[in-house]
Design an enzyme around this catalytic site. Structure first.
Site, short mmCIF file in Angstrom:
data_model
loop_
_atom_site.label_atom_id
_atom_site.label_comp_id
_atom_site.label_asym_id
_atom_site.label_seq_id
_atom_site.Cartn_x
_atom_site.Cartn_y
_atom_site.Cartn_z
N SER A 76 6.99 40.68 12.14
CA SER A 76 8.14 40.19 11.39
C SER A 76 9.46 40.42 12.09
O SER A 76 10.42 39.70 11.87
CB SER A 76 8.20 40.85 10.00
OG SER A 76 8.25 42.26 10.13
N THR A 77 9.57 41.40 12.98
CA THR A 77 10.85 41.72 13.62
C THR A 77 10.64 41.99 15.10
O THR A 77 9.51 42.26 15.56
CB THR A 77 11.51 42.95 12.98
OG1 THR A 77 10.65 44.09 13.19
CG2 THR A 77 11.73 42.76 11.50
#
Length: 500
Positions: free
Chosen positions: A10-11
């Site tokens: 996600s990041t």
């Protein structure tokens, strides 16, 4: 054994700390080779949070599992499946019901009470870790703000951002433009934001976005920014995540705001005068109800294509027109029906209605003359059936929404079960009504007596409001078709009236 691989990140931080997509895929492939399994497909969600179940690749994987395509799904770790324990349990139950089992590279959970407890504890800690990461991040940002350092570059016109010291520095050329704008607006009062934007364009000064063209909104934003006074507030808003990649900006309480400072470009008094002038010059368009009620509004249909008749126009001239909804291209079709002035068309229609309602015999003759012609669709049973079908479709949409809310933990299991049971009961009732309506013989529609229609129309006052009330009480549908090609108001209009 046919298996699938699922990977998620996600990041960028997770990618830098060993959770990159490539690392996960490589480890999962090695795990599949150890199992002697054949990898049918790899599902990748790049940039999607594990806090939500709605992820494109995961949705495709769940559909494939329901179709029985895989015997196992390999994940790098349990938190790659989902960050919330409730979501992990939902996905695990789906897999097991479809005859598929989850396999994790970093952990092994046996199908025993101890293994299930370990699996659930892993999910609890994953959710706890996610909350702690967010809390530490926000605490670090607030500490940086209280130290007088900006978190990021907001690209404020008039300043350059010093990334090394995390602060703003004055851009001399842009700062002079800011002072000039305030001087024009407050001291010289040369004009509003539109005029100032035009002057800047004529001078060839680049806009804040780097383009040549300035617009009024850019000038308004400059006049509203408190940064130019040397003081402003940070931490005034926060972003609430509403979906896998969607956020909502909400205000923070006033006590959480953090006062910041930056180099001053204009005096604070000048900024306050600009805000005062801007608030007085701010105008709102006030919509007023038209004093003349349109007689045929909501009841008339186009005689050329059967589409609804709508009203367009208005403005300063207060000229309104009847037009078909299909006159502009719509759904690939275009109607050739011409515009009709509302006042002129209503007057022509009322003269035709009065002529029809001269006596009971003329009304009877008109209704009898229409009996053999192709009538407008005005069967109440058809309208009722359409409403029931639309309600059933709405129930199906609501059922999908309830399942989505439950998957996001917005509804508890008991609430979701109760709502689904209510929707199922409503759908069953509507299905029974629809079946009864389709099996019932078509009944003769009860119409108004010609004498009643004639009496109501002849005794109607001349005011537009009274004529509108009478029209709605006696007319069910009216087909309108303009046949002339004249300019002006010399209309030739055919009216096909269906009485109630």
């Amino acid at each position: 054994m046919n298996v699938a691989i699922y990977a998620r990140v996600s990041t960028e931080w997770q990618a830098e700390h060993g959770y990159s997509i490539g690392t996960q895929i490589e480890a999962c492939r090695k795990k599949a080779a150890e199992m002697g399994a054949f990898v049918v497909k790899e599902y990748i969600d790049d940039g999607y949070s594990g806090g939500f179940l709605e992820r494109p690749a995961l949705d495709s994987l769940r559909d494939a599992v329901q179709d029985g395509l895989y015997e196992a799904v390999i994940f790098h770790d349990a938190d790659r499946m989902a960050r919330k324990l409730i979501h992990q349990l939902i996905l695990t139950e789906e897999l097991e019901k479809a005859g598929c089992r989850p396999v994790f590279v970093l952990e092994r959970f046996d199908n025993t009470p101890e293994g299930n407890m370990s699996y659930q504890m892993k999910g609890v800690f994953a959710e706890y870790e996610r909350a702690k990461i967010r809390e530490r991040t926000m605490r670090g940002k607030r500490a940086k703000l209280r130290a007088g350092k900006a978190i990021c570059d907001s690209h404020i016109y008039g300043y350059d951002f010093d990334r090394g010291n995390s602060c703003y520095e004055i851009n001399p050329a842009e700062a002079e433009v800011v002072r000039m704008i305030y001087r024009w607006y407050v001291e010289e009062m040369v004009g509003g934001c539109e005029y100032i934007a035009e002057k800047l364009n004529n001078m060839g000064i680049p806009s804040p976005s780097g383009n040549v063209s300035w617009c009024a909104s850019s000038v308004r934003n400059l006049l509203h920014r408190p940064h130019y006074t040397g003081k402003y507030f940070a931490n005034t808003q926060y972003h609430k995540k509403t979906g896998p990649k969607s956020y909502k900006r909400l205000p923070r309480p006033r006590e959480e705001w953090i006062e910041m400072s930056c180099p001053q470009i204009i005096p604070a008094e000048l900024h306050q005068k600009a805000l005062s002038i801007k608030s007085k010059h701010r105008t709102y368009k006030v919509w007023q109800k038209n004093s003349y009620p349109a007689l045929l509004q909501g009841v008339a249909v186009c005689g050329a294509c059967g589409g609804s008749i709508r009203i367009t126009g208005g403005g300063k001239r207060n000229a309104r027109w009847y037009t078909c909804v299909n006159t502009p291209p719509r759904n690939g079709s275009k109607c050739a029906a011409r515009l009709m002035d509302v006042v002129v068309t209503d007057a022509l229609f009322w003269s035709v209605l009065e002529e029809i309602c001269t006596s009971e015999e003329t009304v009877t003759a008109y209704i009898g003359g229409r009996a053999g012609a192709e009538c407008l669709p005005a069967i109440p049973e058809q309208n009722k059936r359409q409403k029931i079908v639309k309600r059933i479709e709405k129930i199906q949409t609501e059922r999908t929404a309830v399942m989505s809310w439950f998957s996001q933990s917005l509804l508890s299991q008991s609430e979701a079960t109760e709502k689904l049971a209510s929707l199922k009961a409503d759908e069953s009732r509507l299905q029974n009504e629809l079946a009864a309506l389709e099996n019932s013989p078509t009944s003769e529609v009860e119409r108004l007596a010609p004498a009643d229609i004639c009496a109501v129309v002849r005794n109607c006052p001349a005011s537009p409001e009274a004529r509108r009330r009478v029209f709605l009480s006696v007319v069910e549908k009216v087909s309108v078709l303009r046949r002339d090609n004249n300019y002006g108001h010399k209309y030739l209009i055919d009216f096909d009236i269906v009485f109630k």
